[in-house]
Scaffold this active site. Structure first.
Site, mmCIF file in Angstrom:
data_model
loop_
_atom_site.group_PDB
_atom_site.id
_atom_site.type_symbol
_atom_site.label_atom_id
_atom_site.label_comp_id
_atom_site.label_asym_id
_atom_site.label_seq_id
_atom_site.Cartn_x
_atom_site.Cartn_y
_atom_site.Cartn_z
ATOM 1 N N LYS A 1 0.671 -1.166 -0.030
ATOM 2 C CA LYS A 1 0.000 -0.095 0.164
ATOM 3 C C LYS A 1 0.792 1.216 -0.037
ATOM 4 O O LYS A 1 1.989 1.287 0.621
ATOM 5 C CB LYS A 1 -0.884 0.224 1.307
ATOM 6 C CG LYS A 1 -1.838 -1.051 1.463
ATOM 7 C CD LYS A 1 -2.805 -0.825 2.701
ATOM 8 C CE LYS A 1 -3.869 -1.714 2.765
ATOM 9 N NZ LYS A 1 -5.058 -1.638 1.657
ATOM 10 N N ARG B 1 -10.449 -11.223 2.114
ATOM 11 C CA ARG B 1 -11.272 -12.390 1.485
ATOM 12 C C ARG B 1 -10.507 -13.401 1.830
ATOM 13 O O ARG B 1 -11.307 -14.448 1.736
ATOM 14 C CB ARG B 1 -11.583 -12.199 0.270
ATOM 15 C CG ARG B 1 -10.320 -11.908 -0.917
ATOM 16 C CD ARG B 1 -10.623 -11.090 -2.080
ATOM 17 N NE ARG B 1 -10.756 -9.347 -1.851
ATOM 18 C CZ ARG B 1 -11.156 -8.903 -2.800
ATOM 19 N NH1 ARG B 1 -11.330 -9.287 -4.001
ATOM 20 N NH2 ARG B 1 -11.268 -7.426 -2.353
HETATM 21 N N1 BES Z 1 -8.205 -3.551 4.483
HETATM 22 C C1 BES Z 1 -8.349 -3.246 3.014
HETATM 23 C C2 BES Z 1 -9.709 -2.453 2.850
HETATM 24 C C3 BES Z 1 -9.652 -1.199 3.446
HETATM 25 C C4 BES Z 1 -9.410 0.040 2.849
HETATM 26 C C5 BES Z 1 -10.194 -1.226 4.809
HETATM 27 C C6 BES Z 1 -9.572 1.390 3.604
HETATM 28 C C7 BES Z 1 -10.318 0.077 5.670
HETATM 29 C C8 BES Z 1 -9.961 1.142 5.062
HETATM 30 C C9 BES Z 1 -8.301 -4.504 2.233
HETATM 31 O O1 BES Z 1 -7.453 -5.674 2.613
HETATM 32 C C10 BES Z 1 -7.802 -3.942 1.032
HETATM 33 O O2 BES Z 1 -6.558 -3.614 0.945
HETATM 34 N N2 BES Z 1 -8.553 -4.000 -0.411
HETATM 35 C C11 BES Z 1 -8.141 -3.714 -1.272
HETATM 36 C C12 BES Z 1 -8.654 -4.579 -2.159
HETATM 37 C C13 BES Z 1 -8.116 -4.498 -4.056
HETATM 38 C C14 BES Z 1 -6.549 -4.857 -3.744
HETATM 39 C C15 BES Z 1 -8.706 -5.493 -4.626
HETATM 40 C C16 BES Z 1 -8.804 -2.162 -1.713
HETATM 41 O O3 BES Z 1 -9.776 -2.144 -1.341
HETATM 42 O O4 BES Z 1 -8.064 -1.482 -2.135
HETATM 43 MN MN MN Z 2 -5.477 -5.431 2.246
#
Ligand code: BES
Ligand code: MN
Ligand code: ZN
Length: 501
Positions: free
Chosen positions: A283, A357
């Protein structure tokens, strides 16, 4: 903090602040609400202060008025309820939460309160319960890590709140119920606010063991070896890059006098990524900043479990907390890896940041196989749900209308904002695997939907509901029900659904 009842007249009962509920436009009613004990000159000055501040009893408005030593109450904390014919339990919560916060910020430690009027809706929770919940949530503060650098005057805390008026045994029970519910929410907040360096998967398991001992639950904690033996290859992969190994935490609540073979067992599954770096699909810094909170689903599940026996929940509940830390190291999983989940479904990992997931896949299968007849999962799953609904709303996905409607009703009763989202069948195409059964990402459009469709592959055909709490699990700013930071979202909806609380 202690809640109680003191018999007496509001203005004659000593306190640092007296919370006074005011219905919209009912400024003239304040002296009567105070028991008609107001010295005349003081009454005139208060009326002037109220007029000056343009306080009208509008919902959300508060006004702290100093009493200048004229009565044993140091200040009034007036709080607006809004129009009398629109009063709800949620408005009472927010009014008492805001008033308690304003009184605390003015330095009050011992509060008294005039009880709220009853809302018109006959199904609404008891007004005293709503006031207790509002004040406990509103006064929540995460103080665990305050150190020598925190000036003591900024650590002001409320010690006690007493409703002034005639007490009764039922009022005591109602207060106790409100305290139980609010404590569960605040427990979830503490877990979510705790940094990832101290809240590791094993530390979460320790919390679960403590809760189980106190709240009459069975607990079982699986580590990497047991998970490998179970064939839980998805949570294993997510956790393998961290020095803090993964844990699958199983909890079971059995109501007193339960059948040996109950017809209905509710399954709860929580995402508990104690920190989400994104893994090798790392990230950016800004997106990583708040990822200690990526365990809010697991925290909500544990917190709800902690209150079931106190609230006399009538159904057996089988819960699973999927705890892992998504880190980078020589042992971490990578894009391109193919995993096998507990049900034998193979998963093509195309993005290690879609890890929630993965851990949930194994958690859902495990919960179903332990006998759950319906599944409810809570996960900070996607940024896409925040784009869709904004920050304060939980996205609900479900393949069962009875379950979905019951949960929407529970959310409304609990004062949590929830909106049903569609499980668009055709979007399954987006997650069809090229070299495995299913891919862990489905592209940007409909990102929250494809994430939910992924989870559905692991529900073993049980009626299932999924709460995407990525947006709602934290408050972007302080509000009547708490400071900026963890909200404890989901706990109250679960308790309303399971115990009618
Ligand atoms: N933990 C994150 C989702 C999230 C984003 C929670 C902002 C709280 C605040 C999750 O694990 C994630 O990184 N999701 C990705 C999925 C993508 C790679 C398909 C996302 O939402 O960008
Ligand atoms: Mn994630
Ligand atoms: Zn995550």
């Amino acid at each position: 903090m202690q809640f109680g009842i003191e018999s007496g007249k509001p203005l004659e009962t000593a306190s640092d602040a007296l919370i006074v509920p005011v219905e919209a436009g009912d400024i003239a009613g304040i002296p009567a609400a105070l028991g008609g004990m107001l010295p005349e000159t003081l009454a005139a000055s208060i009326a002037e202060v109220i007029a000056d501040a343009r306080f009208t009893g509008k919902a959300g408005n508060t006004l702290v008025v100093p009493m200048l030593g004229a009565v044993p109450v140091k200040r009034l904390a007036l709080t607006g309820l809004g129009p009398a014919d629109e009063l709800t339990a949620g408005k009472i919560e927010r009014a008492y939460g805001a008033a308690a916060r304003a009184a605390r910020d003015a330095g009050a430690r011992r509060l008294t309160a005039i009880a709220p009027p009853a809302p018109l809706d006959p199904r609404a929770a008891n007004p005293i319960e709503a006031a207790v919940i509002g004040m406990s949530l509103g006064l929540y503060a995460f103080t665990t890590h305050f150190g020598a650098g925190q000036p003591s005057e900024e650590r002001s805390r409320v010690e006690s709140v007493a409703f002034v008026g005639p007490g009764s045994d039922t009022a005591q029970d109602i207060i106790a119920r409100g305290v139980t519910i609010a404590q569960a929410v605040n427990f979830a907040r503490d877990l979510v606010n705790e940094p990832a360096s101290t809240l590791t998967p094993e530390r979460m398991a320790e919390h679960a063991r403590d809760v189980a001992a106190e709240a009459n639950l069975e607990v079982e904690v699986l580590g990497p070896d047991e998970l490998a033996r179970l064939g839980a290859g998805a949570i294993t992969a997510v956790g393998q890059g961290s020095a803090n190994p993964p844990r699958m935490i199983r909890l079971r609540y059995t109501p007193d006098g339960a059948d040996a073979e109950p017809e209905r067992i509710v399954g709860l599954v929580g995402k508990c990524i104690t920190f989400d770096t994104g893994g090798y699909s790392i990230k950016p810094a800004d997106a990583m900043m708040e990822m200690k909170g990526d365990m809010a689903g697991g925290a909500a599940v544990l917190a709800a479990m902690s209150a079931l026996s106190s609230l006399d929940c009538a159904y057996p509940v089988e819960a699973t907390i999927c705890a892992a830390e998504n880190m980078i190291s020589g042992k971490a999983f990578r894009p391109g890896d193919i995993l096998t989940a507990m049900n034998g479904v193979t998963i093509e990992v195309l993005n290690t940041d879609a890890e929630g997931r993965l851990v949930m896949a194994d958690g859902l299968v495990d919960t179903a196989r332990r006998g759950a007849t319906e599944l409810i999962d809570l996960a900070t799953l996607t940024g896409a749900i925040i784009v869709a609904l904004g920050e304060g709303t939980t996205g609900l996905f479900s393949d069962d209308d009875r379950l979905a409607n019951a949960l929407l009703t529970a959310a409304e009763e609990a004062g949590e904002r929830m909106w049903r989202m569609p499980l668009v069948e055709e979007l399954n195409e987006k997650i069809r695997g090229d070299v495995g059964d299913v891919k862990n990402i489905g592209g940007r459009p409909g990102g929250a939907v494809t994430a939910a469709l992924f989870l559905q592959r692991f529900t073993e055909g049980r009626p299932w509901a999924h709460f995407d709490i990525a947006g709602s699990s934290s408050y972007p700013a302080a509000n009547a029900l708490g400071p900026k930071g963890a909200s404890g979202e989901g706990v109250r909806t679960l308790l309303a659904y399971l115990c009618g609380a």
